[in-house]
Design a protein around this motif. Structure first.
Motif, PDB file in Angstrom:
ATOM      1  N   LYS A   1       0.858  -1.192   0.000  1.00  0.00           N
ATOM      2  CA  LYS A   1       0.000   0.000   0.000  1.00  0.00           C
ATOM      3  C   LYS A   1       0.889   1.236   0.000  1.00  0.00           C
ATOM      4  N   MET A   2       0.559   2.216  -0.825  1.00  0.00           N
ATOM      5  CA  MET A   2       1.352   3.441  -0.897  1.00  0.00           C
ATOM      6  C   MET A   2       0.433   4.651  -0.930  1.00  0.00           C
ATOM      7  N   ASP A   3       0.902   5.746  -0.353  1.00  0.00           N
ATOM      8  CA  ASP A   3       0.248   7.046  -0.449  1.00  0.00           C
ATOM      9  C   ASP A   3       1.129   7.899  -1.346  1.00  0.00           C
ATOM     10  N   LEU A   4       0.544   8.445  -2.407  1.00  0.00           N
ATOM     11  CA  LEU A   4       1.293   9.194  -3.405  1.00  0.00           C
ATOM     12  C   LEU A   4       0.848  10.646  -3.455  1.00  0.00           C
ATOM     13  N   ALA A   5       1.798  11.502  -3.782  1.00  0.00           N
ATOM     14  CA  ALA A   5       1.484  12.912  -4.043  1.00  0.00           C
ATOM     15  C   ALA A   5       1.237  13.054  -5.549  1.00  0.00           C
ATOM     16  N   PRO A   6       0.348  13.961  -5.955  1.00  0.00           N
ATOM     17  CA  PRO A   6       0.046  14.136  -7.378  1.00  0.00           C
ATOM     18  C   PRO A   6       1.265  14.482  -8.239  1.00  0.00           C
ATOM     19  N   ASN A   7       2.276  15.117  -7.624  1.00  0.00           N
ATOM     20  CA  ASN A   7       3.457  15.508  -8.398  1.00  0.00           C
ATOM     21  C   ASN A   7       4.586  14.484  -8.318  1.00  0.00           C
ATOM     22  N   GLU A   8       4.362  13.370  -7.631  1.00  0.00           N
ATOM     23  CA  GLU A   8       5.364  12.303  -7.540  1.00  0.00           C
ATOM     24  C   GLU A   8       5.468  11.607  -8.898  1.00  0.00           C
ATOM     25  N   SER A   9       6.673  11.174  -9.268  1.00  0.00           N
ATOM     26  CA  SER A   9       6.844  10.535 -10.580  1.00  0.00           C
ATOM     27  C   SER A   9       6.623   9.027 -10.493  1.00  0.00           C
ATOM     28  N   VAL A  10       6.273   8.459 -11.635  1.00  0.00           N
ATOM     29  CA  VAL A  10       6.128   7.010 -11.737  1.00  0.00           C
ATOM     30  C   VAL A  10       7.466   6.357 -11.391  1.00  0.00           C
TER      31      VAL A  10
ATOM     32  N   ALA B   1      10.578  -1.094  -5.503  1.00  0.00           N
ATOM     33  CA  ALA B   1      11.735  -1.974  -5.722  1.00  0.00           C
ATOM     34  C   ALA B   1      12.612  -2.022  -4.468  1.00  0.00           C
ATOM     35  N   GLU B   2      12.788  -0.882  -3.833  1.00  0.00           N
ATOM     36  CA  GLU B   2      13.577  -0.830  -2.598  1.00  0.00           C
ATOM     37  C   GLU B   2      12.916  -1.673  -1.507  1.00  0.00           C
ATOM     38  N   PHE B   3      11.588  -1.582  -1.397  1.00  0.00           N
ATOM     39  CA  PHE B   3      10.843  -2.346  -0.399  1.00  0.00           C
ATOM     40  C   PHE B   3      11.076  -3.848  -0.589  1.00  0.00           C
ATOM     41  N   TRP B   4      11.061  -4.305  -1.872  1.00  0.00           N
ATOM     42  CA  TRP B   4      11.237  -5.726  -2.171  1.00  0.00           C
ATOM     43  C   TRP B   4      12.695  -6.087  -2.466  1.00  0.00           C
ATOM     44  N   LYS B   5      13.616  -5.135  -2.234  1.00  0.00           N
ATOM     45  CA  LYS B   5      15.048  -5.359  -2.441  1.00  0.00           C
ATOM     46  C   LYS B   5      15.353  -5.809  -3.871  1.00  0.00           C
ATOM     47  N   LYS B   6      14.801  -5.071  -4.828  1.00  0.00           N
ATOM     48  CA  LYS B   6      15.008  -5.331  -6.257  1.00  0.00           C
ATOM     49  C   LYS B   6      15.699  -4.133  -6.892  1.00  0.00           C
ATOM     50  N   ASP B   7      16.277  -4.329  -8.064  1.00  0.00           N
ATOM     51  CA  ASP B   7      16.912  -3.251  -8.819  1.00  0.00           C
ATOM     52  C   ASP B   7      15.822  -2.471  -9.554  1.00  0.00           C
ATOM     53  N   PRO B   8      15.594  -1.192  -9.219  1.00  0.00           N
ATOM     54  CA  PRO B   8      14.507  -0.436  -9.852  1.00  0.00           C
ATOM     55  C   PRO B   8      14.676  -0.279 -11.362  1.00  0.00           C
ATOM     56  N   ARG B   9      15.911  -0.374 -11.859  1.00  0.00           N
ATOM     57  CA  ARG B   9      16.138  -0.223 -13.304  1.00  0.00           C
ATOM     58  C   ARG B   9      15.631  -1.421 -14.088  1.00  0.00           C
ATOM     59  N   ALA B  10      15.318  -2.507 -13.415  1.00  0.00           N
ATOM     60  CA  ALA B  10      14.870  -3.727 -14.078  1.00  0.00           C
ATOM     61  C   ALA B  10      13.348  -3.885 -14.062  1.00  0.00           C
ATOM     62  N   TYR B  11      12.628  -2.837 -13.608  1.00  0.00           N
ATOM     63  CA  TYR B  11      11.180  -2.952 -13.457  1.00  0.00           C
ATOM     64  C   TYR B  11      10.424  -1.790 -14.096  1.00  0.00           C
ATOM     65  N   VAL B  12       9.175  -2.062 -14.438  1.00  0.00           N
ATOM     66  CA  VAL B  12       8.260  -1.047 -14.964  1.00  0.00           C
ATOM     67  C   VAL B  12       6.954  -1.162 -14.187  1.00  0.00           C
ATOM     68  N   LEU B  13       6.118  -0.144 -14.303  1.00  0.00           N
ATOM     69  CA  LEU B  13       4.786  -0.169 -13.680  1.00  0.00           C
ATOM     70  C   LEU B  13       3.735  -0.246 -14.770  1.00  0.00           C
ATOM     71  N   ARG B  14       2.718  -1.024 -14.503  1.00  0.00           N
ATOM     72  CA  ARG B  14       1.602  -1.143 -15.436  1.00  0.00           C
ATOM     73  C   ARG B  14       0.313  -0.802 -14.700  1.00  0.00           C
TER      74      ARG B  14
ATOM     75  N   GLY C   1       8.193   6.382 -16.734  1.00  0.00           N
ATOM     76  CA  GLY C   1       8.847   6.759 -15.485  1.00  0.00           C
ATOM     77  C   GLY C   1       8.886   8.242 -15.230  1.00  0.00           C
ATOM     78  N   ALA C   2       8.942   9.050 -16.294  1.00  0.00           N
ATOM     79  CA  ALA C   2       9.039  10.502 -16.142  1.00  0.00           C
ATOM     80  C   ALA C   2       7.695  11.161 -15.842  1.00  0.00           C
ATOM     81  N   ASP C   3       6.602  10.463 -16.104  1.00  0.00           N
ATOM     82  CA  ASP C   3       5.274  11.033 -15.862  1.00  0.00           C
ATOM     83  C   ASP C   3       4.992  11.151 -14.369  1.00  0.00           C
ATOM     84  N   THR C   4       4.219  12.164 -14.011  1.00  0.00           N
ATOM     85  CA  THR C   4       3.778  12.297 -12.624  1.00  0.00           C
ATOM     86  C   THR C   4       2.533  11.440 -12.416  1.00  0.00           C
TER      87      THR C   4
END
Length: 79
Positions: free
Chosen positions: A17-26, A34-47, A55-58
Motif C-alpha cells: 500500500k502506498m500514499d502518493l502525491a500528485p506531483n510524484e513521478s512514476v 523496488a527498494e521495499f522488495w530489495k530489487k533493482d529499480p532499473r529492471a522494473y516497470v509499472l503497469r 517513469g518521467a510522468d507524474t
C-alpha cells in the motif's frame, strides 16, 4: 491529500500500500517499491491496466487515481 494505491509485485504476488502525491513521478513509485522488495529499480516497470506507465510522468499525468492497483513487472526490454 494523498492518493492511496496498491502496488502488486507481479513476480511475488505480494502487495504494498502506498500514499502518493500528485506531483510524484512514476519512477519514484518504482524506486520505492523496488527498494521495499530489495530489487533493482532499473529492471522494473509499472503497469496500470493494459498500459505501461512512463517513469518521467507524474501521478497526475499518468492518471493514477485513488484505490488503483499498479503492477510492478520485470522490464520486458530488460533493465
Amino acid at each position: 491529500m494523498g492518493i492511496h494505491v496498491t502496488v502488486k509485485n507481479a513476480t511475488l504476488g505480494a502487495m504494498l500500500k502506498m500514499d502518493l502525491a500528485p506531483n510524484e513521478s512514476v519512477g519514484d513509485i518504482i524506486e520505492s517499491a523496488a527498494e521495499f522488495w530489495k530489487k533493482d529499480p532499473r529492471a522494473y516497470v509499472l503497469r496500470k491496466g493494459k498500459s505501461l506507465l512512463r517513469g518521467a510522468d507524474t501521478v497526475m499525468e499518468a492518471n493514477i487515481m485513488n484505490d488503483d492497483v499498479l503492477e510492478l513487472l520485470p522490464d520486458p526490454e530488460g533493465g
